[in-house]
Design a protein around this motif. Structure first.
Motif, mmCIF file in Angstrom:
data_model
loop_
_atom_site.group_PDB
_atom_site.id
_atom_site.type_symbol
_atom_site.label_atom_id
_atom_site.label_comp_id
_atom_site.label_asym_id
_atom_site.label_seq_id
_atom_site.Cartn_x
_atom_site.Cartn_y
_atom_site.Cartn_z
ATOM 1 N N ASN A 1 5.233 1.114 5.816
ATOM 2 C CA ASN A 1 5.211 0.705 7.218
ATOM 3 C C ASN A 1 4.759 -0.741 7.374
ATOM 4 O OD1 ASN A 1 5.740 3.477 8.039
ATOM 5 N ND2 ASN A 1 3.611 3.874 7.465
ATOM 6 N N ALA A 2 5.162 -1.346 8.477
ATOM 7 C CA ALA A 2 4.713 -2.702 8.779
ATOM 8 C C ALA A 2 3.193 -2.730 8.839
ATOM 9 C CB ALA A 2 5.296 -3.163 10.112
ATOM 10 N N ARG B 1 3.568 -5.395 3.590
ATOM 11 C CA ARG B 1 4.863 -5.352 4.291
ATOM 12 C C ARG B 1 4.648 -5.891 5.702
ATOM 13 N NH1 ARG B 1 9.781 -2.558 3.526
ATOM 14 N NH2 ARG B 1 8.894 -1.204 1.916
ATOM 15 N N ASP C 1 8.837 -7.612 9.916
ATOM 16 C CA ASP C 1 10.290 -7.651 9.731
ATOM 17 C C ASP C 1 10.766 -6.799 8.558
ATOM 18 O OD1 ASP C 1 9.497 -9.086 7.520
ATOM 19 O OD2 ASP C 1 10.543 -10.937 8.052
ATOM 20 N N GLY C 2 9.835 -6.066 7.920
ATOM 21 C CA GLY C 2 10.187 -5.168 6.826
ATOM 22 C C GLY C 2 10.128 -5.789 5.449
ATOM 23 N N SER C 3 9.927 -7.097 5.359
ATOM 24 C CA SER C 3 9.897 -7.762 4.056
ATOM 25 C C SER C 3 8.547 -7.546 3.371
ATOM 26 C CB SER C 3 10.175 -9.252 4.207
ATOM 27 O OG SER C 3 9.215 -9.863 5.046
#
Length: 414
Positions: free
Chosen positions: A64-65, A82, A85-87
């Motif tokens: 999860n972010a 993380r 934006d998911g990166s």
């Protein structure tokens, strides 16, 4: 002036480590100093661990972010997080002001990391957001946490400390045609376990890469895995395994790209071997331990093994996977971390039994820890002289030569 002349001119300046390398006896193991000398260990960190790519786990550990986890290798502490934006990012746990640790928890969820010393505040991508009471012209953008290179391939997170990392493209390609067939990008972590080992890290790796010891040291593993026999004795078993894999419409590419870093390439070697007839997976009795993964609709009775970058090793079964990490701590201590992967939608207690899933590699690794520490105590003897590498230790022989190439003198050709 050629390379030979250049070498001749610098030869008198070779340090003690270079001399150890020059005196290495081909076809034999490493001498005591490679496992005991703090200066050798320091060069290991410089040439191997701060130059090569390392798999630190699966992306599902930070699903999860805001999720983060702290990893420690030697004296370095790395935050993996993380972002919104998911990166996935990785940066050193070292404040850019006075060097204090900005992250004091092993794992959690946070949008910001606040240094406990002077409250410099960093976003979870490592950028500096606030530095209290600093001058108006202070450039926050130039004082973010030191970032490491990060790549995510088939769900696996890789980090590299080097300013200019080795080419990762061969790794991506190899993992796509191996782990990709097993559905690792959509897998999840079922269990992780760390084994402290009173040994130099190289003794632990050397033990892993050869199966000459499997028969006497790993009776449980040897009941189900044909790798415990010499390669020439399992040719037919391996051929039948490949036929079954092909019949499922699955093509798992193997390849030997185990090379030193002189040309800027990372090292990877992928190979396959059979389980014994009637064995489906790596378990206590050879029976399945989880739902089939990736493109597998049936068991093929095979294993795909991947050696990568000198410290990361992967094992693929049709119903689960293994990540094997070797982590140096000091000159005479290291850790082995095992990470078990299952299909992403599998539920513990329903789709798999955790004890059955982890049994074989827990038993095998406990045995490895014991034999590695036996070896480490023997190697500490001032009278230890390494013997010849056995034919079944061909991967160890290759690993030793690769290692010596990595830490050896760098010649400048004219």
């Amino acid at each position: 002036m050629g390379a030979e002349q250049v070498f001749a001119e610098i030869a008198p300046a070779l340090d003690k480590i270079d001399k150890l390398i020059a005196e290495h006896r081909p076809g034999h193991g490493l001498v005591r100093a490679f496992y005991m000398d703090p200066d050798v260990y320091a060069r290991d960190m410089e040439r191997v661990f701060r130059r090569h790519w390392h798999c630190i786990g699966h992306a599902s550990i930070v699903p999860n972010a805001g999720d983060f986890e702290l990893f420690k290798i030697d004296s370095e502490a790395v935050i993996v997080s993380r972002t919104e934006d998911g990166s996935i990012h990785a940066f050193l746990n070292v404040c850019r002001h006075r060097g204090a640790e900005v992250c004091t928890k092993q794992k959690g969820n946070a949008r910001f990391f606040v240094c406990p010393y002077h409250a410099w505040t960093y976003s979870n991508d490592g950028s500096l957001r606030a530095a209290r009471l600093m001058p108006k012209d202070f450039d926050r953008s130039a004082h973010g946490l030191k970032k490491l290179h990060v790549r995510v391939a088939e769900g696996l997170i890789f980090i590299c400390f080097a300013d200019e990392p080795l080419d990762f493209s061969i790794i991506e390609q190899s993992l796509r045609t191996t782990c990709g067939q097993y559905g690792w990008a959509d897998a999840k972590v079922a269990h992780r376990e760390t084994y402290p080992v009173d040994s130099n890290w190289k003794l632990a790796v050397e033990n892993y890469v050869e199966c000459y010891h499997c028969g006497p040291a790993h009776p449980e593993y040897s009941q189900t895995h044909a790798l415990e026999q010499p390669a020439e004795k399992i040719v037919e078993l391996n051929a039948r395994m490949e036929q079954r894999t092909c019949a499922l419409g699955i093509d798992i590419a193997t390849g030997d790209n185990w090379q030193n870093s002189a040309q800027g390439q990372e090292a990877i070697h992928t190979f396959r071997y059979a389980l014994y007839d009637g064995v489906s997976s790596g378990s206590e009795d050879g029976s399945p331990v989880g739902p089939l993964m990736g493109r597998f609709s049936e068991f093929d009775g095979g294993v795909t093994s991947i050696h990568l970058g000198g410290t990361s090793f992967l094992v693929c079964y049709p119903d689960h996977g293994m990540i094997y990490r070797f982590i140096p701590k000091t000159v005479d201590s290291c850790e082995m971390e095992l990470i078990w992967l299952v299909r992403g939608d599998a539920e513990e207690g329903k789709d798999y039994d955790l004890e059955k899933l982890t049994w074989l590699w827990k038993v095998t690794t406990a045995e490895d820890k014991t034999i590695i520490e036996h070896t480490a105590r023997g190697v500490r003897s001032h009278y230890f002289v390494p013997g010849p590498i056995a034919p079944m230790e061909y991967n160890e022989l290759r690993y030793i030569q690769w290692y010596l190439d990595e830490i050896g003198p760098v010649l400048i050709t004219a």
